[in-house]
Design a protein around this motif. Structure first.
Motif, PDB file in Angstrom:
ATOM      1  N   ASN A  83      -3.030   3.716   3.995  1.00  0.00           N
ATOM      2  CA  ASN A  83      -2.681   2.761   2.943  1.00  0.00           C
ATOM      3  C   ASN A  83      -2.652   3.391   1.557  1.00  0.00           C
ATOM      4  OD1 ASN A  83      -2.552   0.726   4.831  1.00  0.00           O
ATOM      5  ND2 ASN A  83      -4.559  -0.106   4.375  1.00  0.00           N
ATOM      6  N   TYR A  84      -3.472   4.429   1.341  1.00  0.00           N
ATOM      7  CA  TYR A  84      -3.684   4.953   0.001  1.00  0.00           C
ATOM      8  C   TYR A  84      -3.046   6.313  -0.261  1.00  0.00           C
ATOM      9  CZ  TYR A  84      -7.051   1.180  -0.209  1.00  0.00           C
ATOM     10  OH  TYR A  84      -7.630  -0.062  -0.184  1.00  0.00           O
ATOM     11  N   ASN A 123     -16.576   1.640   4.238  1.00  0.00           N
ATOM     12  CA  ASN A 123     -15.800   1.607   3.005  1.00  0.00           C
ATOM     13  C   ASN A 123     -15.858   2.922   2.234  1.00  0.00           C
ATOM     14  OD1 ASN A 123     -18.199   1.534   1.035  1.00  0.00           O
ATOM     15  ND2 ASN A 123     -18.656  -0.162   2.410  1.00  0.00           N
ATOM     16  N   SER A 153      -1.021   0.454  -0.477  1.00  0.00           N
ATOM     17  CA  SER A 153      -1.990   0.460  -1.581  1.00  0.00           C
ATOM     18  C   SER A 153      -1.874   1.710  -2.449  1.00  0.00           C
ATOM     19  CB  SER A 153      -3.424   0.344  -1.030  1.00  0.00           C
ATOM     20  OG  SER A 153      -3.590  -0.872  -0.347  1.00  0.00           O
ATOM     21  N   ASN A 154      -0.776   2.429  -2.292  1.00  0.00           N
ATOM     22  CA  ASN A 154      -0.544   3.628  -3.093  1.00  0.00           C
ATOM     23  C   ASN A 154       0.094   3.214  -4.425  1.00  0.00           C
ATOM     24  OD1 ASN A 154      -0.004   6.153  -4.119  1.00  0.00           O
ATOM     25  ND2 ASN A 154       1.431   6.766  -2.515  1.00  0.00           N
ATOM     26  N   PRO A 199     -12.469   9.863   1.517  1.00  0.00           N
ATOM     27  CA  PRO A 199     -12.295   8.539   2.113  1.00  0.00           C
ATOM     28  C   PRO A 199     -12.884   8.370   3.511  1.00  0.00           C
ATOM     29  CG  PRO A 199     -10.278   9.801   2.348  1.00  0.00           C
ATOM     30  CD  PRO A 199     -11.222  10.658   1.553  1.00  0.00           C
ATOM     31  N   ASP A 226      -7.259   3.119   8.431  1.00  0.00           N
ATOM     32  CA  ASP A 226      -7.091   2.034   7.465  1.00  0.00           C
ATOM     33  C   ASP A 226      -7.297   2.517   6.040  1.00  0.00           C
ATOM     34  OD1 ASP A 226      -6.738   0.292   9.599  1.00  0.00           O
ATOM     35  OD2 ASP A 226      -8.846  -0.309   9.643  1.00  0.00           O
ATOM     36  N   GLY A 227      -8.227   3.436   5.857  1.00  0.00           N
ATOM     37  CA  GLY A 227      -8.582   3.885   4.519  1.00  0.00           C
ATOM     38  C   GLY A 227      -7.843   5.109   4.046  1.00  0.00           C
ATOM     39  N   GLY A 277     -10.443   1.143  -3.656  1.00  0.00           N
ATOM     40  CA  GLY A 277     -10.957   1.741  -2.430  1.00  0.00           C
ATOM     41  C   GLY A 277     -10.621   0.870  -1.250  1.00  0.00           C
ATOM     42  N   SER A 278     -11.111   1.283  -0.105  1.00  0.00           N
ATOM     43  CA  SER A 278     -10.844   0.575   1.147  1.00  0.00           C
ATOM     44  C   SER A 278     -12.156  -0.033   1.622  1.00  0.00           C
ATOM     45  CB  SER A 278     -10.291   1.553   2.184  1.00  0.00           C
ATOM     46  OG  SER A 278      -9.684   0.885   3.250  1.00  0.00           O
ATOM     47  N   TYR A 290     -15.013   3.987  -2.157  1.00  0.00           N
ATOM     48  CA  TYR A 290     -14.568   3.536  -3.469  1.00  0.00           C
ATOM     49  C   TYR A 290     -14.335   4.751  -4.359  1.00  0.00           C
ATOM     50  CZ  TYR A 290     -16.315  -1.051  -2.038  1.00  0.00           C
ATOM     51  OH  TYR A 290     -16.531  -2.221  -1.354  1.00  0.00           O
ATOM     52  N   ASP A 332     -12.871  -1.546   7.174  1.00  0.00           N
ATOM     53  CA  ASP A 332     -11.988  -0.717   7.991  1.00  0.00           C
ATOM     54  C   ASP A 332     -12.481  -0.646   9.426  1.00  0.00           C
ATOM     55  OD1 ASP A 332     -10.552  -0.216   5.700  1.00  0.00           O
ATOM     56  OD2 ASP A 332     -11.567   1.677   5.277  1.00  0.00           O
TER      57      ASP A 332
END
Length: 248
Positions: A162-163, A12, A170-171, A58, A158-159, A149-150, A14, A153
């Protein structure tokens, strides 16, 4: 029966994100002032009793082939209160009031962040809410700042996609940088691990340098068992129980 704890590196990351398209966060000096004003090590010590790793981006510790430890990174977000105050003054943050939304689970962390950011004159109003209401506000982008955060994963993709991709689900902050899109797409399009490493580490440096997020921490993956449970093999964020047996 006694309890045993099994701890593994987490997949992860954060961070504290700022609504990229909303003043004052459309100003990179304002975002970097926040990033440099937060002391990750102090935050981890007080919010998680020292159980965590300071984050510089990340790429999480469980992904050893791409992860770089904090002491090996030239981190543009490194804690520096004097520089943070200079950037905050340049961005006109003194006395500015912003909201920081979070769920009830975030209370300890958000209060520490609020106190740290008061050192640069920022008036952070913490709005704690039930999880459903928090997710609704976050998804709609109705916030100045929030923790995000992700979490679980299977791969660094994945992390990041998405961001940090302009079309990532997740943006929520409206981040849109063609260079970030190129790097995220590029690491998806190659099976060469060395090339993926290069692209992902370049992406990490890019988003840290732009303070898209203030990257905060990686938390360990912790599993608890009674001591009579034997044979558990820790694989980060996964729970393969086929090897377990009971010794009673």
């Amino acid at each position: 029966d006694d309890i045993t704890m099994v701890e593994a590196a987490g997949t992860n990351w954060y961070g504290l994100t700022m609504k990229y398209t909303r003043p004052p966060w459309d100003n990179p000096d304002a975002r970097m002032a926040v990033a440099k004003a937060i002391d990750n090590e102090d935050l981890i010590a007080r919010a998680f009793f020292g159980h965590g790793t300071p984050s510089v981006g990340p790429l999480a510790p469980a992904f050893g082939w791409v992860y770089i430890p904090p002491d090996e990174v030239d981190n543009p977000q490194a804690f520096d209160l004097d520089e943070a105050r200079e950037l905050a003054a340049a961005a006109g943050l003194d006395g500015v009031q912003v909201n920081l939304i979070g769920s009830a689970d975030d209370q300890r962390e958000t209060e520490i962040i609020r106190n740290q950011l008061s050192e640069i004159g920022l008036d952070v109003q913490v709005e704690q809410m039930q999880t459903n209401a928090y997710v609704e506000r976050r998804t709609a982008g109705e916030f100045d700042m929030t923790l995000l955060g992700s979490v679980v994963d299977a791969d660094p993709d994945d992390g990041v996609w998405n961001y940090f991709h302009s079309t990532g689900p997740s943006n929520n902050i409206g981040y849109n940088n063609p260079d970030a899109d190129r790097l995220v797409d590029g690491q998806r399009e190659t099976a060469d691990q060395e090339e993926r490493t290069r692209l992902l580490q370049e992406l990490q440096a890019l988003v840290a340098g732009e303070a898209v997020y203030k990257f905060l921490h990686h938390l360990p993956d912790v599993t608890a068992f009674f001591t009579y449970v034997q044979g558990y093999k820790p694989i980060p964020e996964q729970r393969y129980l086929e090897t377990l047996w009971l010794d009673r």
